[in-house]
Design an enzyme around this catalytic site. Structure first.
Site, PDB file in Angstrom:
ATOM      1  N   GLY A  92      -6.178  -4.276  15.010  1.00 16.23           N
ATOM      2  CA  GLY A  92      -6.010  -3.653  13.697  1.00 16.23           C
ATOM      3  C   GLY A  92      -5.208  -4.527  12.752  1.00 16.23           C
ATOM      4  CB  ALA A  93      -4.637  -8.115  12.755  1.00 20.60           C
ATOM      5  CG  ASN A  94      -8.466  -4.761   9.203  1.00 24.86           C
ATOM      6  OD1 ASN A  94      -7.605  -3.896   9.286  1.00 24.86           O
ATOM      7  ND2 ASN A  94      -9.731  -4.544   9.544  1.00 24.86           N
ATOM      8  N   GLY A 122      -2.083  -3.050   6.563  1.00 24.21           N
ATOM      9  CA  GLY A 122      -0.827  -2.429   6.959  1.00 24.21           C
ATOM     10  C   GLY A 122       0.076  -3.316   7.793  1.00 24.21           C
ATOM     11  CB  ILE A 123       2.380  -2.463  10.601  1.00 23.64           C
ATOM     12  CG1 ILE A 123       3.149  -1.393   9.818  1.00 23.64           C
ATOM     13  CG2 ILE A 123       3.349  -3.220  11.511  1.00 23.64           C
ATOM     14  CD1 ILE A 123       3.733  -0.289  10.687  1.00 23.64           C
ATOM     15  N   GLY A 124      -0.260  -4.264  10.877  1.00 22.55           N
ATOM     16  CA  GLY A 124      -0.994  -5.261  11.646  1.00 22.55           C
ATOM     17  C   GLY A 124      -1.236  -6.532  10.859  1.00 22.55           C
ATOM     18  CE1 TYR A 178      -1.670   7.962  15.160  1.00 23.92           C
ATOM     19  CE2 TYR A 178       0.374   9.121  14.700  1.00 23.92           C
ATOM     20  CZ  TYR A 178      -0.338   7.944  14.779  1.00 23.92           C
ATOM     21  OH  TYR A 178       0.269   6.752  14.479  1.00 23.92           O
TER      22      TYR A 178
END
Length: 312
Positions: free
Chosen positions: A10-12, A14-16, A176
Site C-alpha cells: 500500500g505504498a502509493n 498516505g503513510i505507505g 476493521y
C-alpha cells in the site's frame, strides 16, 4: 544502504507513500507493493524524483487475494535474493460501507486484507528474510483496538466466511477493529515462531494522521466532510512514516520483538486492570492495550484459523 531491501504494501498513498519516500531518501532499495497500478506508477515517479533514488521498484499486489500474494512472492524471489524489511501497511477500511464483502477466497474482505493476507505473505517470504543480517517485520495496527477494553467486545470468528452475512448486522468499523486486533495477536505469535530465525516482528499503533485525497475520494459524502474537517488538525503521514523507518532500522529496536509500539515510539504494555477508572485511563491513554490480545485461547484461535485458511 544500497543493498538493503524493504517491501512496503500500500505504498502509493498516505503513510505507505511517505514511508516509501523516507526509505528511498535514505538509500534503501524500495519495493512498492500495490494494487492500483495506474495510481502507483505516478507515486513511484514522484518518489524517485523527490528522493533522487533510482532503486524504487513497483510490483503489483492485491493483499486481499491469496493468488495475488503467491504471484507477487514468486516474482519477488525471482528478482531479489534477500529481504531485509517487510512492512504490512496496506489495509481495507471502506468508510460508511454497509455491505458484507468477500475476498476471492471467500473470506470477509477486511480480514482477508488486514489479517490473513499479511500472514500468508510473511510465511512465503520468511526464507528471504532469514538471509538478512537484521530482518524486521512491522504490522500497521490502530487505536481502534481500544474498543476491546469493553469486556463484551469479541472477534466474530464464526462470521469470517459469510456464515451469518444475511442475518447478523454488519459494521465495517467493528470488522476493521477486529481484523487489526487479530493482526496484533498474530504479531505476538509470529515473534515467537520466528525468534530462532532472528526475524523480529512488531506492530505500530497508528494514531491520528491526515488522510490522503485518494482515500477521501473513496468515501461517501458524510464521511468525506468529516475527513476534511479532521484533516485540519491531524498530523502529516510523514511523522508516522518516520516511526516506520526508526522501528525498522534503528539500534534502539534491533533486539525488540513481539511488541506493540505507540506513536511516541514507546512499547505499549497489556493492561493489568480494565475496570472503573482504569478503563478510562486505558481508553484515553497510549500506554496500554486490551488484555484480549494476550489471551492464549484467542491467540491460538486466530493462529490456527490463519494457518488453515492460507494452506494450499
Amino acid at each position: 544502504m544500497k543493498d538493503k531491501t524493504v517491501i512496503i504494501t500500500g505504498a502509493n498513498s498516505g503513510i505507505g507513500k511517505a514511508a516509501a519516500l523516507k526509505f528511498a531518501t535514505e538509500g534503501y532499495r524500495v519495493i512498492m507493493a500495490c494494487r492500483n497500478m495506474e495510481m502507483s506508477r505516478a507515486a513511484q515517479k514522484e518518489i524517485t524524483e523527490v528522493s533522487n533514488h533510482t532503486h524504487v521498484d513497483l510490483m503489483e499486489l492485491d493483499v486481499s487475494s491469496f493468488d495475488s500474494i503467491r504471484t507477487f512472492c514468486s516474482a519477488f524471489k525471482a528478482k531479489y535474493p534477500r529481504l531485509d524489511i517487510l512492512i504490512h501497511n496496506a489495509a481495507y477500511l471502506s468508510h460508511g460501507e454497509k455491505e458484507y464483502k468477500l475476498s476471492p477466497e471467500h473470506i470477509e474482505l477486511t480480514f482477508a486484507t488486514n489479517t490473513f493476507g499479511p500472514f500468508l505473505m510473511t510465511r512465503l517470504l520468511a526464507d528471504l528474510l532469514e538471509k538478512s543480517q537484521d530482518p524486521r517485520i512491522l504490522h500497521a495496527c490502530t487505536t481502534n483496538i481500544k474498543h476491546f477494553f469493553d469486556p463484551k467486545r469479541k472477534i466474530d470468528f464464526d462470521n469470517l466466511r459469510g456464515e451469518f452475512r444475511d442475518t447478523r448486522p454488519y459494521s465495517v468499523y467493528k470488522m476493521y477493529g477486529d481484523s487489526k486486533m487479530a493482526l496484533l495477536m498474530l504479531t505476538f505469535k509470529m515473534a515467537e515462531e520466528f525468534k530462532s530465525q532472528g526475524i523480529k516482528v512488531n506492530a505500530l499503533q497508528i494514531n491520528r494522521v491526515k488522510l490522503s485525497k485518494e482515500t477521501i475520494k473513496k468515501m461517501r459524502s458524510f464521511w468525506k466532510v468529516l475527513a476534511w474537517a479532521q484533516n485540519l488538525t491531524n498530523p502529516l503521514p510523514s511523522g508516522m512514516a518516520d516511526s516506520y523507518f526508526h522501528i525498522c532500522t534503528s539500534d534502539e529496536f534491533k533486539n525488540v520483538t513481539g511488541q506493540l509500539i505507540n506513536h511516541k515510539r514507546e512499547i505499549v504494555q497489556p493492561s493489568p486492570n480494565e475496570t472503573g477508572i482504569a478503563q478510562l485511563k486505558n481508553i484515553f491513554g497510549s500506554g496500554s492495550y486490551p488484555s484480549y490480545a494476550t489471551d492464549a485461547q484467542n491467540v491460538e484461535k486466530i493462529w490456527k484459523l490463519s494457518t488453515t485458511l492460507t494452506e494450499g
